[in-house]
Design an enzyme around this catalytic site. Structure first.
Site, PDB file in Angstrom:
ATOM      1  CB  THR A 108      -0.915  -0.002   1.228  1.00  0.00           C
ATOM      2  OG1 THR A 108      -1.776  -1.139   1.140  1.00  0.00           O
ATOM      3  CG2 THR A 108      -1.769   1.262   1.273  1.00  0.00           C
ATOM      4  CE  LYS A 147      -5.242  -1.416   1.882  1.00  0.00           C
ATOM      5  NZ  LYS A 147      -4.030  -2.229   2.011  1.00  0.00           N
ATOM      6  CE  LYS A 187       2.592   1.938   4.578  1.00  0.00           C
ATOM      7  NZ  LYS A 187       1.970   1.012   3.608  1.00  0.00           N
TER       8      LYS A 187
END
Lengths: 287, 287
Positions: B95, B170, B238
């Protein structure tokens, strides 16, 4: 057993219809009589005020909008509590303040009434289908006594403890939904700006770790531009205000829930869209 | 067809084991070799660096921690892009930033490579069971070519468009989960303070309109005090940083997601609990 029901809104109407379908004798009262017409057409009877209704029935349900409305129908002129007699069952299904549920419960104990706080989850569809989840506080034996009656409109009865604990459980429920509603809304805002196919995004997210009821139920409505209320934005804001007031009393800081409350305040108080459904939150971004 | 895999973390290990079970020839590289031992024991081979691995395989998957790690293995010393040859398939499942996926994709086009960005959802359990949801950007025909390979570890392949759009999907997924995780956490904090039975609260909420995957999956872990990572808190932070950086570029304000990022910053940067699972967010309230 004669049943009374105060509050013929979206939820009340669904529940009353299920009671009527199960051949219960139901008498109703609603502030605006016209809104009771659909259940009157289905066979419910009418009473002119809460006190008059209370005198006619064995079991009385109430499901109105705001804690202020609960105060009015229980303690106001022609209110329930002055008219109630020992042995009656009185159940408030409004999502309301735990402290108010405690007050009603304690006064009920003094008068020999059987009081329950019993807010529900499952939305307009659950009320219609008779599959509501009920969160209950009060004396357990009073719930046991009404089990069959509840099951005409519910699929799960969850007893949480003393007066007000049904309301506390409902507050927990609304705090959870504050997360799914803000998450879903901001997700759609992002996905649209990134030029993704929104229908496909919703389907994809529902098959993985992002899956949730709000997305499955309200995502498709938003994509169709359908903002009719399954659940009024103004009522959800009321719930979040109660939840945060209670959290404050317990000295808890809940920043994500606070942010959700702030967003719904903009929607309801500034944009005056409180009569839309909760999914209208996306109107803060989309025109 | 020879497969390469860079990154033998929680997710990579699950995926590699599914590839091995399906009799694929798999060679792996990981920054810390010891973490690759479980898949080496299951029959995977070892390569000494990304370039060496790239030279050995037809299809290369990468799944590392941070965009910085993706930069390193693709563009650093002994990196993938210098070693890659025309016709190879290279898929980043980390990701990571949509802009980085676009950069890799465009360079891949120049070199005659087949590039996909393909981040996943479904967690450690999905990786192990082979039921991941994959969100894919790149050329559709490259995905079609690898369909069978992907289906050894995925149950749904979702193609979203050009390079970076898998990453955008995502990000949408993580924004949604930011809502379910903060909502669940604050809900449990409230319910505990109100002295409710937490197991019963979780069960009740899962049967109504508050239902969601995070509550079903992480609620029980929190109640057992299990903070082992299905998904590292540091990685989720993150993801939220990337999402908000991208939102910023698109001039979007996402206040609930910002609040979620802030809470995970306190958990990861201040409390140094980034190696716990995302459910450890509750440690901001519970000792």
């Amino acid at each position: 057993m004669k049943i009374g029901f105060i509050g013929t809104g979206v939820m009340g109407t669904g529940i009353i219809n299920n009671l009527l379908k199960n051949n219960y004798d139901v008498t109703v009262y609603n502030r605006t009589k016209a809104h009771a017409q659909p259940v009157l057409d289905n066979g419910a009877k009418w009473a002119d005020n809460p006190a008059a209704l209370t005198k006619k029935v064995d079991v009385l349900f109430t499901m109105v909008g705001f804690p202020k409305d609960v105060e009015d129908i229980y303690f106001g002129e022609n209110g329930i509590m002055n008219a109630a007699r020992a042995g009656q069952y009185i159940i408030d299904m409004t999502t309301s303040k735990p402290s108010l549920a405690q007050k009603i419960g304690q006064l009920g104990d003094e008068k020999g009434l059987h009081i329950l706080d019993a807010p529900v989850s499952g939305g307009d569809i659950g009320a219609k289908k008779g599959t509501l989840t009920v969160m209950i506080g009060g004396h357990k034996e009073d719930l046991d006594h009404l089990q069959d009656l509840f099951m005409t409109f519910a699929s799960k009865l969850n007893y949480f403890g003393s007066y007000g604990s049904g309301q506390h459980a409902k507050m927990a429920n609304q705090i959870m939904i504050a997360g799914t509603m803000t998450g879903m809304t901001e997700m759609l805002v992002y996905a649209k700006a990134a030029n993704l196919d929104l229908e496909q995004v919703c389907q994809t997210l529902q098959s993985g770790a992002a899956e949730n009821f709000s997305l499955g139920s309200y995502g498709p409505r938003i994509l169709k531009g359908d903002y009719t209320p399954g659940f009024f934005a103004k009522h959800f804001l009321k719930d979040l205000r109660i939840a945060l007031e209670e959290a404050n009393k317990m000295q808890l800081d809940l920043p994500a829930t606070k942010e959700a409350k702030h967003l719904y305040e903009v929607l309801v108080d500034q944009k005056k869209l409180g009569n839309d459904g909760t999914q209208a939150l996306i109107k803060l971004w989309w025109k």
